[in-house]
Design a protein around this motif. Structure first.
Motif, PDB file in Angstrom:
ATOM      1  N   GLU B  53      20.362 -32.832  32.456  1.00 53.98           N
ATOM      2  CA  GLU B  53      19.267 -32.649  33.632  1.00 53.98           C
ATOM      3  C   GLU B  53      19.592 -33.411  34.702  1.00 53.98           C
ATOM      4  O   GLU B  53      19.517 -33.247  36.008  1.00 53.98           O
ATOM      5  CB  GLU B  53      17.853 -32.434  33.121  1.00 53.98           C
ATOM      6  N   LEU B  54      19.939 -34.918  34.421  1.00 57.08           N
ATOM      7  CA  LEU B  54      19.683 -35.872  35.243  1.00 57.08           C
ATOM      8  C   LEU B  54      21.190 -36.091  36.009  1.00 57.08           C
ATOM      9  O   LEU B  54      21.068 -36.619  37.085  1.00 57.08           O
ATOM     10  CB  LEU B  54      19.661 -37.002  34.806  1.00 57.08           C
ATOM     11  N   PHE B  55      22.387 -35.946  35.417  1.00 52.22           N
ATOM     12  CA  PHE B  55      23.496 -36.354  36.261  1.00 52.22           C
ATOM     13  C   PHE B  55      24.236 -35.152  36.694  1.00 52.22           C
ATOM     14  O   PHE B  55      24.209 -34.095  36.198  1.00 52.22           O
ATOM     15  CB  PHE B  55      24.477 -36.951  34.886  1.00 52.22           C
ATOM     16  N   SER B  56      24.752 -35.364  38.077  1.00 50.34           N
ATOM     17  CA  SER B  56      25.480 -34.371  38.711  1.00 50.34           C
ATOM     18  C   SER B  56      26.883 -34.752  38.542  1.00 50.34           C
ATOM     19  O   SER B  56      27.403 -35.876  38.789  1.00 50.34           O
ATOM     20  CB  SER B  56      25.025 -34.410  40.216  1.00 50.34           C
ATOM     21  N   LEU B  57      27.709 -33.682  38.143  1.00 52.31           N
ATOM     22  CA  LEU B  57      29.341 -33.918  37.852  1.00 52.31           C
ATOM     23  C   LEU B  57      30.000 -34.250  39.010  1.00 52.31           C
ATOM     24  O   LEU B  57      30.920 -35.029  39.199  1.00 52.31           O
ATOM     25  CB  LEU B  57      29.776 -32.610  37.204  1.00 52.31           C
ATOM     26  N   ASN B  58      29.493 -33.835  40.365  1.00 52.95           N
ATOM     27  CA  ASN B  58      30.002 -33.695  41.573  1.00 52.95           C
ATOM     28  C   ASN B  58      30.338 -35.243  42.033  1.00 52.95           C
ATOM     29  O   ASN B  58      31.270 -35.806  42.239  1.00 52.95           O
ATOM     30  CB  ASN B  58      29.558 -32.847  42.651  1.00 52.95           C
TER      31      ASN B  58
END
Lengths: 296, 195, 687
Positions: B53-58
């Motif tokens: 939920e917390l990390f954005s891959l971009n």
């Protein structure tokens, strides 16, 4: 032998005699009876097996240790430079046979011990229930600062720093902690297991004999560590039932408030008995650390 | 026959390079402890949101590309140094430095976003281990950036003497090492959060 | 105020008897040294000749001095522990509070492991290892001074709690979580523990890197790996372990710091933290640490048994293989420190068996040494006595160790006094005896004169008798179910007499230590009669004996060429042959062959031509960086954040300034070398 050496020898013998005499005198002291050697004087099936394991392993190791000691003193005497006239001095000695023996002897001993380790570790796993026709008794243990709280879920009673249970009945301990880590240990009945917050560990044991046995924590857990002792009393089934009945008459009950009072640090806590325990107190104690709204 | 002085320098150089490798291995073990900690505590979210939920891959992908590019430019700087081309060396190190600082900026932005949303390191063991792992790497990048600044100053004032190039070799080893560690962070923290 | 001094207030200054005693004794000691230096005008000498020295030999001696001071501190703690345990029984509660008692045994453990054993071993490796490989220096002289000064910074910090705060960790020497967390240990004690270990650990780590490179890159020509003396092999093994596991300690301590000061939750019970993770991490450093201390001692014993049996080491290859195996296996056994944590039978059995397996190479070593004695010509000088004493204690400790490694037995003796007795058997009978063995062996090399033999033997007998009287009762107490770290127990248990006997043992050990001090004093006074002019008093086998005693700053005027494993022994044999063939005259002088003769003979000529020698300059950078690190740690303990930042910047600036410095070496010309060599044949202690 020179006069000086004679004096030396005399001093040596005198010191030895003194030491031996002192040891004998100590052994004769009343505190020194065998019963005080808790680990070597087991009263429970697990502790008995653990002692047997001790004897077996020491005996096996003697196969490597005795030659080592013997050779050390023999060579020290025989090949001493003072005493070397009749011996062959061979400064570059190498020998494949001795070289091989050096590896083989310890390896064989350890190989056998490894087999024993594998078997005994599975046999003596504290998590393994004890096989018996008698229905086991469950006791939940909470290590507090600095006392032991025992909950009998089936009997719905609780005690502090004292437990009683019938002999020849498997006892299933479930352990947790509401504070630092402690170890739960009744030397005459079985080895130790850690009690840790936010989780439950297990220990199974069974007393073969009636009697009162010392219990303690051997893991440092703060100021009151030394006073964190309890007594485990093994009795007959009838005596145990009578005891449970007597606890049921105790005026104290262990509800949440009472527990929060008990949980405050205290040293050398006296024994206490509770005729009723709040439902699933043991689980709630663990949950305190695991669910956000209950966290301290 | 070689001059004795040069022999001594080369001998010293091989010692320092070996020593630096050993140091990098110790640093790697430190990171290994952090990775192990992260792996052990990843699921201990204490009721809070987890990695997925917390990390954005971009964002992480952008950081990865920037760091990989910086490794590349660091390599170009070293090539220039071996060609004894002082100006190019300095320019490529400046580019590396800029990329490193951009990476740090992006990382700080990610951190500040998480903190602003209330996901601080005090919230759960998982967040503690995340911040410890990623910011230790960030701290290394910061130290590496400082090192690049010092190196540029040294190249500028003393030229590409053997003494300086030996130092540059170690700097580039350090920088590539951080790149490799980041690849692991990217994989274990960000990619695996999404699978 | 709190911005300036953090948590530090006037209330932190000493106000209890033991903190006042500690502070006053440290101030008096410091004052005494300062007065001495001022009176004899030695300040400059101290600074230029010793404190800033990059010579590993001088650094080695400084390690010995600091480690000896810390040994006195640790021994004092041991005495206090014993006195409390002998007195505090039944209705009596001894003279210490529980908290204070717990601080003492924590300090005792941490000091003895980190600052005594590590210190002495670092000293020995510093002094001896470069000599043994025929090198003039270590790979990075700067890093070497830095390592030493970080060790000193840690040692100062661990004693500083007397002055500021009056509280040390009361958590046991490894400060197991969650007890060491901020919830259960809110004071500064655990922080002092963390930072003194962190700083000295950093020093050890740097030393590890340095020594590995030294051994791998700086051996004399001809010295292949399989021709290295055993002490070099074991130093290498030990240092490989250092660089493999000290990073784990460093990171674990950092995480604990974060937990304590920044509210993270790695090792807390709540918020998903996992105290068992701490136990795993600290022991995956802690167990190899034990071997880091033991393995170099094995090397010392190998050297000594071979030299004093006047025999080639039996099966050198076995010893090398054993050292490597112990190194590898030691990182696979950490879980045996907590079989009782409920890891499950398969896991426990695996680690139990690995622990048993590590006993194989250890046993092989013992038998190899015994086989070296076989058909030898054994001289029972002091080092050999320490070796024999070591075999006696170590074998016993090994049996106890294998027992502890069997999970079924461990459940019963874990955390008991049996365990305490076991690891003291290893630490004293193994590592410390090894240190004494090494110091008595290399003393003539270090000082240029012999140690008094008779007092040494008395000291040895006191130590060994005291050791058994001290620790046999602890084994027995373990069987009686006595746990470790008790500050009070019931009279009915019948333990008191054994504690009293153990105390007598402690006193006998103290007598031994006093005799050792006397021995050194007497030896210094009588040094004129016991000068070692040959450089080779024991008929040695390895290269350190091929130079004068004490060695010149550059160790070897000419780097020797090595043809054999016992390089110097080989040279001497060769020299005898060469001489008897060429020159009858030298033989008629009937003295031991001089090293220069041997080296000369190697070149097939008596005339030696010297060359210029490049040596590292002295540097104070190590001291400055350590001072910054010290203040960094101190500031962290007391939350003085401006000082944290300032000292960090200070350390970095020192590093950057140094990185601009290219003039770190100086040249000793061939003429000077020749002059030193001609004088050095009969020099004394380097003053």
């Amino acid at each position: 032998m020179t006069r000086r050496n004679k004096i030396k020898l005399a001093i040596f013998i005198a010191v030895d005699a003194l030491l031996v005499g002192f040891s004998l005198w100590m052994m004769a002291r009343p505190e020194f009876h065998f019963g005080n050697f808790a680990v070597l004087n087991p009263k429970g099936i697990i502790a008995l097996k653990e002692r047997g394991l001790m004897f077996t392993s020491v005996l096996l190791m003697l196969f490597a240790v005795v030659p080592a000691y013997f050779l050390l003193f023999y060579f020290s005497k025989k090949y001493s430079a003072k005493n070397n006239s009749q011996n062959k001095y061979s400064p570059n000695l190498e020998s494949n046979l001795i070289g091989a023996l050096i590896w083989v002897v310890p390896s064989v001993v350890i190989f056998i011990i490894a087999g024993i380790i594998w078997k005994s570790t599975h046999d003596l796993d504290p998590y393994k229930p004890i096989e018996s026709n008698i229905r086991p008794l469950t006791i939940q243990v909470v290590a507090l600062r600095w006392k032991w709280l025992f909950i009998y879920p089936e009997q719905n009673i609780a005690t502090v720093n004292f437990i009683e249970f019938p002999k020849d009945t498997p006892i299933n301990f479930e352990l947790t902690s509401d504070g630092p880590m402690s170890t739960f240990w009744i030397p005459q009945l079985s080895g130790q297991t850690y009690a840790m917050a936010a989780m439950s560990t297990k220990l199974h044991l069974m007393a073969n004999d009636t009697g009162e046995f010392n219990g303690l924590s051997s893991e440092i857990n703060g100021q009151g560590y030394s006073g964190m002792r309890f007594v485990a009393k093994a009795t007959s089934q009838n005596d145990f039932e009578a005891w449970v009945e007597s606890i049921k008459k105790s005026p104290d009950i262990l509800n949440e408030d009472q527990y929060n009072e008990l949980e405050k640090p205290s040293e050398n806590n006296p024994r206490a008995y509770y005729s009723m325990v709040e439902e699933s107190l043991y689980n709630n104690i663990m949950m305190k650390y695991m669910i956000p709204d209950k966290a301290k | 026959m070689q001059k004795p002085d040069l022999q001594i320098t080369q001998h010293n150089d091989s010692k320092t390079i070996l020593g630096f490798w050993v140091y990098l291995m110790t640093d790697l073990i430190m990171f290994a402890v952090l990775f192990a900690t992260y792996a052990a505590l990843k699921t201990s979210t204490f009721g809070g949101p987890g990695p997925s939920e917390l990390f954005s891959l971009n964002g992480a992908l952008a950081e990865t590309l920037i760091l990989l590019t910086s490794s590349f430019t660091c390599g170009l700087a070293m090539l220039a140094a071996h060609r004894q081309n002082k100006n190019q060396t300095i320019i490529w190190f400046l580019v590396t430095l800029a990329l490193g600082l951009t990476f740090l900026g992006l990382e700080l932005k990610e951190f500040s976003q998480l903190i602003a949303e209330g996901h601080t390191w005090q919230k759960s063991a998982f967040l503690s281990s995340f911040f410890a792992l990623v910011s230790t790497h960030g701290l290394h990048i910061a130290i590496g950036s400082l090192w690049i600044v010092v190196a540029i100053k040294q190249i500028y004032s003393r030229g590409l003497t053997p003494f300086i190039t030996s130092k540059l070799t170690r700097l580039s080893l350090f920088w590539h090492f951080l790149d490799i560690v980041w690849i692991f962070i990217f994989t274990i923290v960000y990619l695996m959060a999404k699978v | 105020m709190s911005l300036l001094f953090g948590k530090l207030t006037l209330a932190a200054l000493p106000h209890e008897w033991f903190t006042i005693a500690g502070t006053v004794s440290m101030m008096l000691g410091g004052l005494g040294v300062a007065l001495f230096l001022t009176y004899y005008k030695r300040w400059k000498w101290l600074w230029t000749e010793w404190l800033t020295s990059t010579d590993p030999k001088r650094i080695g001696i400084m390690y010995f001095v600091v480690a000896s001071l810390m040994l006195a501190r640790g021994a004092l703690d041991a005495g206090m522990i014993w006195l409390q345990q002998a007195l505090s029984v039944g209705s009596s509660h001894g003279y210490l509070s529980a908290d204070h008692f717990q601080q003492i045994f924590t300090a005792h453990g941490a000091i003895m492991v980190f600052f005594v054993t590590m210190g002495f071993l670092s000293g020995l490796i510093n002094y001896i290892m470069p000599l043994q490989i025929g090198a003039r220096d270590v790979a990075s002289p700067l890093l070497n001074t830095l390592s030493f000064w970080l060790y000193v910074a840690g040692a100062v910090l661990i004693n500083l709690f007397f002055v500021f705060g009056g509280e040390f960790a009361a958590t046991g020497w490894l400060s197991i979580a969650p007890l060491s967390g901020i919830e259960f240990s809110p004071g500064v004690g655990v922080d002092y523990w963390i930072w003194s270990l962190q700083i000295s650990g950093l020093g050890s780590l740097l030393a590890g890197v340095n020594f590995i490179v030294t051994i791998l890159k700086m051996r004399a020509p001809g010295m292949t790996l399989m021709r290295m003396p055993m002490f070099v092999w074991t130093s290498l093994s030990s240092m490989v372990l250092v660089v493999s596991v000290f990073p784990i300690l460093a990171m674990t301590l950092i995480l604990l710091t974060l937990d304590r000061q920044f509210g993270t939750h790695f090792f807390t019970s709540g918020f998903g933290g996992n105290p068992m993770l701490y136990t795993n991490l600290i022991w995956s450093w802690g167990h190899p640490e034990v071997y880091i201390l033991m393995i170099p001692a094995f090397g010392v014993y190998s050297e000594v048994v071979s030299t004093f049996s006047q025999k080639k080491l039996f099966s050198y290859k076995s010893l090398v293989v054993a050292a490597i195996l112990i190194t590898l296996l030691s990182v696979l056994v950490w879980l045996h420190h907590f079989f009782t944590m409920g890891a499950g039978a398969n896991v426990n059995a695996f680690f139990g068996i690995m622990t048993g397996v590590i006993a194989i190479p250890t046993g092989v070593q013992v038998f190899t040494w015994l086989a070296t004695m076989y058909k030898g010509k054994i001289n029972f000088k002091q080092p050999m006595l320490w070796f024999v004493g070591f075999i006696c204690t170590f074998t016993l400790g090994g049996v106890a160790g294998v027992m502890l490694g069997i999970p079924g037995i461990d459940f019963q003796v874990h955390n008991s006094l049996f365990l305490v007795a076991h690891f003291h058997t290893m630490a004293i009978g193994g590592a410390l005896f090894g240190i004494f063995c090494g110091i008595t062996y290399w003393f003539p090399k270090i000082t240029g004169f012999m140690l008094n033999e008779r007092l040494g033997k008395y000291a040895f007998w006191s130590w060994i008798v005291g050791f058994f009287v001290s620790f046999m009762p602890l084994y027995i107490l373990g069987f009686m179910g006595a746990p470790r770290r008790l500050d009070h127990y019931d009279a009915s248990l019948g333990w008191q007499w054994l504690f009293i006997v153990a105390g007598f043992g402690f006193l006998i050990i103290c007598l031994g230590a006093a005799l050792q001090v006397l021995q050194i004093i007497v030896s210094v006074i009588q040094r004129k009669e016991s000068m070692d002019v040959t450089g080779d008093p024991w008929n040695g086998r390895t290269l350190e004996w091929a130079t004068s005693s004490p060695p010149p700053v550059y160790n070897f005027a000419i780097i020797p060429e090595v043809r054999d494993r016992d390089a110097f022994w080989d040279m001497k044999q060769y020299a005898v042959i060469a001489r008897s063939a060429a020159d009858e005259a030298i033989l008629s002088e009937s003295r031991l062959p001089r090293p220069s003769d041997a080296l000369g003979a190697r070149n097939d000529t008596q005339k030696i031509t010297y060359k210029d020698i490049v040596m590292p300059k002295n540097t104070a950078i190590g001291i400055y960086i350590s001072a910054c690190t010290f203040f960094f740690g101190f500031a962290f303990v007391w939350h003085i954040w401006w000082l944290v930042i300032a000292s960090a910047i200070g350390a970095i600036v020192c590093l950057i300034v140094r990185s601009f410095d290219e003039e770190t070496e100086y040249v000793i010309t061939a003429v000077e070398v020749e002059k030193i060599e001609s004088i050095n044949k009969s020099s004394t202690f380097p003053m």
